[in-house]
Design a protein around this motif. Structure first.
Motif, short mmCIF file in Angstrom:
data_model
loop_
_atom_site.label_atom_id
_atom_site.label_comp_id
_atom_site.label_asym_id
_atom_site.label_seq_id
_atom_site.Cartn_x
_atom_site.Cartn_y
_atom_site.Cartn_z
N THR A 195 0.81 -1.20 0.00
CA THR A 195 0.00 0.00 0.00
C THR A 195 0.85 1.26 0.00
O THR A 195 0.34 2.34 -0.13
N ALA A 233 3.57 4.03 -1.42
CA ALA A 233 3.66 4.66 -2.73
C ALA A 233 4.63 3.90 -3.63
O ALA A 233 5.70 3.51 -3.20
N THR A 267 6.80 6.74 -8.98
CA THR A 267 6.04 7.98 -9.02
C THR A 267 6.70 8.99 -8.10
O THR A 267 6.92 8.72 -6.92
N LEU A 305 -0.84 10.79 -2.61
CA LEU A 305 -1.65 9.89 -3.44
C LEU A 305 -3.13 9.98 -3.08
O LEU A 305 -3.99 9.75 -3.92
N THR A 326 -9.06 10.34 -6.32
CA THR A 326 -7.74 10.62 -5.75
C THR A 326 -6.68 10.63 -6.84
O THR A 326 -6.90 10.13 -7.95
N GLN A 346 -4.10 8.79 -6.74
CA GLN A 346 -3.81 7.38 -6.98
C GLN A 346 -4.77 6.77 -7.99
O GLN A 346 -4.35 6.06 -8.90
N GLN A 351 -3.38 5.16 -11.33
CA GLN A 351 -3.44 3.69 -11.36
C GLN A 351 -4.44 3.17 -12.39
O GLN A 351 -4.24 2.12 -12.97
N TYR A 399 3.00 4.32 -12.92
CA TYR A 399 2.48 4.11 -11.56
C TYR A 399 2.81 2.71 -11.06
O TYR A 399 3.14 2.52 -9.90
#
Length: 147
Positions: free
Chosen positions: A32, A34, A38, A58, A68, A70, A74, A85
């Motif tokens: 989980t 980062a 990135t 993120l 978000t 992220q 993603q 990513y």
């Protein structure tokens, strides 16, 4: 087999199972974090100076949305953004500008987006905008444009 050995085997299996569960739990924890590919650039024009993106960054949502940073990276409609990513194909991302509106296109003026520089093999290839605009039907897919 002796009863003591059966218990020892059971105890060993139990310890192994706990150790395995702990290791899986740790890998989930680190998963989980980062992604290393990135980064946040110190300047809007280049990424000579940068820092790894944080979990807090993120999680930044576009104003008036629940999308978000992220999610936009993603699940981007652009493969270069997704690859960066996900640390695929020696692609890195450098975020140069957080959620904003404005630019030369109708999309830029209408939807919040982040500006992302794409690097392949440590060389800049293009600059993209990742939008807070879901264009997916059955699964989320976020609009992106690159130049």
């Amino acid at each position: 087999m002796l009863p003591g050995h059966v218990q020892e085997d059971s105890a060993m299996k139990k310890r192994f199972g706990l150790a395995f569960a702990f290791a899986v739990g740790l890998s989930g924890l680190f998963a989980t974090a980062a992604p290393a590919a990135t980064y946040v650039c110190a300047s809007e024009t280049n990424c000579d100076n940068y820092t790894p993106i944080t979990a807090t960054q993120l999680a930044l949502t576009a104003p008036d949305t629940t999308i978000t940073v992220q999610m936009a990276l993603q699940q981007s409609a652009d493969d270069s953004i997704k690859n960066g990513y996900n640390s695929v194909a020696k692609t890195d991302l450098g975020i140069t500008k957080w959620w904003h509106k404005g630019g030369s296109t109708t999309l830029d003026q209408t939807y919040y987006h982040i500006t992302v520089r794409i690097y392949k093999d440590n060389k800049w290839t293009k600059t993209c905008h990742a939008y807070a605009l879901n264009i997916g039907t059955s699964t989320p897919k976020y609009q992106a444009t690159c130049q």
